[in-house]
Write a protein that holds these residues in place. Structure first.
Motif, PDB file in Angstrom:
ATOM      1  N   VAL A  77      -4.810 -44.359 -10.532  1.00  0.00           N
ATOM      2  CA  VAL A  77      -5.069 -44.190 -11.953  1.00  0.00           C
ATOM      3  C   VAL A  77      -3.915 -43.429 -12.594  1.00  0.00           C
ATOM      4  CG1 VAL A  77      -6.613 -43.172 -13.658  1.00  0.00           C
ATOM      5  CG2 VAL A  77      -7.557 -44.237 -11.601  1.00  0.00           C
ATOM      6  N   LEU A  78      -3.396 -43.979 -13.702  1.00  0.00           N
ATOM      7  CA  LEU A  78      -2.349 -43.301 -14.451  1.00  0.00           C
ATOM      8  C   LEU A  78      -3.004 -42.330 -15.435  1.00  0.00           C
ATOM      9  CD1 LEU A  78       0.707 -43.136 -15.088  1.00  0.00           C
ATOM     10  CD2 LEU A  78       0.291 -44.816 -16.893  1.00  0.00           C
ATOM     11  N   PRO A  79      -2.809 -41.037 -15.257  1.00  0.00           N
ATOM     12  CA  PRO A  79      -3.470 -40.072 -16.141  1.00  0.00           C
ATOM     13  C   PRO A  79      -3.015 -40.254 -17.580  1.00  0.00           C
ATOM     14  CG  PRO A  79      -2.543 -38.995 -14.203  1.00  0.00           C
ATOM     15  CD  PRO A  79      -1.989 -40.375 -14.233  1.00  0.00           C
ATOM     16  N   GLU A  80      -3.974 -40.212 -18.475  1.00  0.00           N
ATOM     17  CA  GLU A  80      -3.649 -40.348 -19.883  1.00  0.00           C
ATOM     18  C   GLU A  80      -3.019 -39.067 -20.405  1.00  0.00           C
ATOM     19  OE1 GLU A  80      -7.158 -41.421 -21.917  1.00  0.00           O
ATOM     20  OE2 GLU A  80      -7.197 -43.472 -21.156  1.00  0.00           O
ATOM     21  N   GLY A  81      -2.156 -39.228 -21.413  1.00  0.00           N
ATOM     22  CA  GLY A  81      -1.567 -38.062 -22.045  1.00  0.00           C
ATOM     23  C   GLY A  81      -2.273 -37.740 -23.339  1.00  0.00           C
ATOM     24  N   VAL A  82      -1.793 -36.732 -24.014  1.00  0.00           N
ATOM     25  CA  VAL A  82      -2.324 -36.426 -25.331  1.00  0.00           C
ATOM     26  C   VAL A  82      -1.852 -37.501 -26.299  1.00  0.00           C
ATOM     27  CG1 VAL A  82      -2.471 -33.963 -24.905  1.00  0.00           C
ATOM     28  CG2 VAL A  82      -0.340 -34.932 -25.747  1.00  0.00           C
ATOM     29  N   SER A  83      -2.511 -37.576 -27.434  1.00  0.00           N
ATOM     30  CA  SER A  83      -2.213 -38.632 -28.393  1.00  0.00           C
ATOM     31  C   SER A  83      -0.744 -38.589 -28.793  1.00  0.00           C
ATOM     32  CB  SER A  83      -3.094 -38.490 -29.629  1.00  0.00           C
ATOM     33  OG  SER A  83      -2.783 -39.479 -30.575  1.00  0.00           O
ATOM     34  N   ALA A  84      -0.071 -39.730 -28.621  1.00  0.00           N
ATOM     35  CA  ALA A  84       1.348 -39.826 -28.940  1.00  0.00           C
ATOM     36  C   ALA A  84       1.598 -41.126 -29.693  1.00  0.00           C
ATOM     37  CB  ALA A  84       2.192 -39.759 -27.668  1.00  0.00           C
ATOM     38  N   LEU A  85       2.825 -41.284 -30.165  1.00  0.00           N
ATOM     39  CA  LEU A  85       3.145 -42.435 -31.007  1.00  0.00           C
ATOM     40  C   LEU A  85       3.788 -43.583 -30.246  1.00  0.00           C
ATOM     41  CD1 LEU A  85       4.540 -40.622 -34.180  1.00  0.00           C
ATOM     42  CD2 LEU A  85       2.277 -41.615 -33.839  1.00  0.00           C
ATOM     43  N   GLY A  86       4.327 -43.354 -29.086  1.00  0.00           N
ATOM     44  CA  GLY A  86       5.032 -44.412 -28.372  1.00  0.00           C
ATOM     45  C   GLY A  86       4.446 -44.669 -27.004  1.00  0.00           C
ATOM     46  N   PRO A  87       4.540 -45.903 -26.495  1.00  0.00           N
ATOM     47  CA  PRO A  87       4.056 -46.196 -25.153  1.00  0.00           C
ATOM     48  C   PRO A  87       4.925 -45.528 -24.102  1.00  0.00           C
ATOM     49  CG  PRO A  87       5.204 -48.091 -26.064  1.00  0.00           C
ATOM     50  CD  PRO A  87       5.102 -47.088 -27.165  1.00  0.00           C
ATOM     51  N   VAL A  88       4.299 -45.119 -23.020  1.00  0.00           N
ATOM     52  CA  VAL A  88       5.036 -44.423 -21.955  1.00  0.00           C
ATOM     53  C   VAL A  88       5.458 -45.383 -20.847  1.00  0.00           C
ATOM     54  CG1 VAL A  88       3.861 -42.263 -22.431  1.00  0.00           C
ATOM     55  CG2 VAL A  88       2.890 -43.832 -20.745  1.00  0.00           C
ATOM     56  N   ILE A  89       4.962 -46.611 -20.870  1.00  0.00           N
ATOM     57  CA  ILE A  89       5.267 -47.596 -19.830  1.00  0.00           C
ATOM     58  C   ILE A  89       6.337 -48.542 -20.340  1.00  0.00           C
ATOM     59  CG2 ILE A  89       4.326 -49.443 -18.390  1.00  0.00           C
ATOM     60  CD1 ILE A  89       1.618 -48.106 -18.586  1.00  0.00           C
ATOM     61  N   ASP A  90       7.297 -48.845 -19.488  1.00  0.00           N
ATOM     62  CA  ASP A  90       8.355 -49.787 -19.832  1.00  0.00           C
ATOM     63  C   ASP A  90       8.149 -51.089 -19.059  1.00  0.00           C
ATOM     64  OD1 ASP A  90      10.916 -50.408 -21.178  1.00  0.00           O
ATOM     65  OD2 ASP A  90      11.644 -50.525 -19.123  1.00  0.00           O
TER      66      ASP A  90
END
Length: 446
Positions: free
Chosen positions: A181-194
């Motif tokens: 499971v990829l832990p979720e981050g706090v609300s952000a504006l951009g995707p973290v996965i490429d």
């Protein structure tokens, strides 16, 4: 008997009638050959009484033999002496065989890992690596645009980090990388996965098995890319809105270890949604960088240790909406809203280590992970005071550590027992530093 002169062809015809067949054919061959080599002779009277006089001259043409052709085999060349490094092709062949064997072992462990997370009763849609490459933008396709190709997926944000709606559910989507499971981050504006590190991407929806838990709208199951033979790419991609996206990736294997690393930068002038009808937004530049690294090594024939490290950093300018009216309590009344300078900075870092064991009676995987996420909104103090009477600098930080364990046991050919657990501990910090206008304690005015 004919007495008038005739052409060469007619003379041959008349002579062939009067002479024996063998001599007539010889004469015809000689005449045709002569006509092909030189101009036809002047006409002459036909002499049928002396047909045999021409036979001796024509007879050798029948007995002409081609010269014998003898082909001699080429002489064997002397084998050159080996130069330094001449054994390299053999070493490369041996290395290729080792890579193929390593790839087969890794593929077997991948299949065993899939047994830990069954998809019985669920609907699965998979986008392969080749399907991603065949897209118009290829690896440069943003991950949210790739996911949008799947059935039943929509989102309510066209540019910034979208809130995925799977089967009309709000958010509630779980993401896994190599079964963890990829832990979720706090609300952000951009995707973290490429997109560049995705080997395959599956969307699991419907009646999800208990192994997935937590998120029930859907599961994004990502398998990272892996390379047995060393290879890599460097890419420069650009387009409208000042878009410039350089990237590189490289992967290979050393002994029993596979590795892969990729990084991407992204600069453009349309980072967030444009609040105006103009094709170009005001104050909407973004700078983004993403990194992903993967190392997997075989401890023995049935045990694999994998380490994943990913990081994402994004800086966004908050776009301005022109012709907004100030509140009038502070600053000039004609202050332009286009001169606001608000920004947001997002950071996401995750590290995952997974130990997988494949057996004849079952499989197991134990993983530990750590995730750090931060979002910082930086206001334009003077401008925000003009328009809002308050300027807030907000920071949200989260540090999460956890572990996940999955196992399966094959009872017989019809029954398999599966179990597991996931435990995480999270520490969050939210700070808000607000700048406000001074208020008269007596009158209550600014």
């Amino acid at each position: 008997m004919l007495r008038r002169p005739v052409s060469g062809f007619a003379r041959c015809f008349v002579d062939r009638v009067r002479l024996p067949s063998g001599i007539a054919l010889s004469i015809l061959a000689a005449v045709v050959g002569a006509n092909a080599q030189q101009p036809p002779p002047a006409p002459a009277p036909v002499q049928p009484q002396q047909p045999t006089a021409q036979a001796p001259a024509v007879e050798p043409a029948v007995e002409t033999q081609l010269p014998q052709i003898v082909v001699n085999a080429p002489k064997p060349k002397t084998k050159p002496k080996p130069k330094p490094g001449a054994g390299a092709p053999q070493r490369v062949a041996q290395q290729t065989d080792a890579q193929a064997a390593l790839d087969a072992k890794m593929s077997a462990l991948d299949e065993a890992r899939n047994n830990l997370l069954p998809k019985i009763g669920a609907s699965t849609y998979t986008i392969t690596r080749q399907a991603i490459v065949d897209m118009p933008q290829g690896d440069n396709t943003p991950i949210d645009k790739v996911i949008l190709q799947m059935p039943g997926v929509s989102y309510d944000s066209a540019v910034s980090n979208p809130n995925f709606h799977v089967r009309n559910a709000y958010a509630n989507v779980q993401t896994r990388i190599n079964g963890v499971v990829l832990p979720e981050g706090v609300s952000a504006l951009g995707p973290v996965i490429d997109t560049n590190f995705v080997g395959s991407l599956s969307l699991v929806t419907g009646t999800l098995p208990a192994q997935y838990g937590l998120r029930t709208a859907g599961v994004l199951d990502i398998t990272s890319r892996a390379f047995a033979a060393p290879s890599g790419d460097i890419s420069l991609y650009g387009g409208s809105h000042q878009t410039f996206t350089p990237s590189f990736d490289y992967g290979g294997s050393v002994g029993n270890t596979e590795y892969f690393v990729t990084a991407r930068g992204n600069w453009n002038a349309l980072g967030l949604e444009n609040p105006t009808s103009s094709p170009d937004a005001f104050h909407d530049h973004t700078e983004q960088g993403k990194f992903f690294g993967y190392v997997s090594t075989l401890l023995d024939e049935s045990t694999r240790l994998s380490v994943i490290s990913a990081a994402s950093y994004s800086a966004y300018q908050i776009p301005n909406n022109p012709n907004q009216m100030p509140l009038g309590n502070f600053g000039p009344a004609n202050y332009s809203s286009l001169s606001l300078n608000e920004n947001e900075y997002d950071t996401y870092i995750v590290n995952i280590a997974a130990l997988q064991k494949k057996g004849t009676d079952g499989d197991a995987q134990w993983a530990v992970f750590s995730r750090y996420a931060k979002v910082n909104f930086v206001p334009d103090i003077f401008g925000d005071l003009v328009f809002n009477d308050v300027a807030s600098n907000v920071t949200r930080e989260s540090l999460l550590n956890g572990t996940q364990f999955d196992t399966s046991y094959i009872v017989n050919d019809r029954h398999t027992l599966r179990g597991g657990f996931a435990v995480s501990e999270e520490h969050t910090n939210v700070s808000n530093v607000s700048t406000v206008l001074q208020v008269d304690p007596i009158t209550g005015t600014i």
